[in-house]
Design a protein around this motif. Sequence first.
Motif: not given
Length: 181
Positions: A16, A31, A6, A55, A53, A25, A29, A10-12, A8, A27
């Motif tokens: 999950i 999350w 996975l 989170w 990124g 994973v 972007g 953009g936007s998550l 990302n 990220n």
Amino acid sequence: APFVTLANAGSLIGTIDLGDGDDIVTNTGIWNSTNGENFLGDGADTVTIGNGGVWNAVGSTTHFAFVDGEDDGEGGPVVAALPVGDELIVAAGGTINAGNTEFTGLELLTLNGGTLSTVNTVLNQTVTTDGDLTINAGSVVHVETGANGANDVIVADGLVDINGGTLRVTHVGAAAPTIGN
């Protein structure tokens, strides 16, 4: 080989549930799993928060592997092997915003130039990992402190290895700290 990959950028928004397998994973972007529960399941899982990124994990729990007797997320206990190779990496330019955040079944949380922050103007926030914590050069751990011993805490149930980095402390509240406090 990875079971689920996975990425990302953009936007998550949300949590999950990847199941068993060697999940990856990445990220770079945004999350947002605030107050949620993530499941990576059994396997050698790797989560990387890369450059740019973020989170937002305040109030969330992320299960990297199930341990004996833990709730399986569906109301029942599971019996599983101990985690093998699970790692959460915060790379340079990456940030985890945490507080009252748990990483269960995680073997290694590595700050590799990234930031782990509990700063959200709420004192006595805790970040907990079941495994080891490594803080490498260029990394930032940002916590808050306040009056009467109120402060944020980062707890690693394993070994802590500090190879550099910066501890940034922000005072919350009207009373400024004094020498000795």
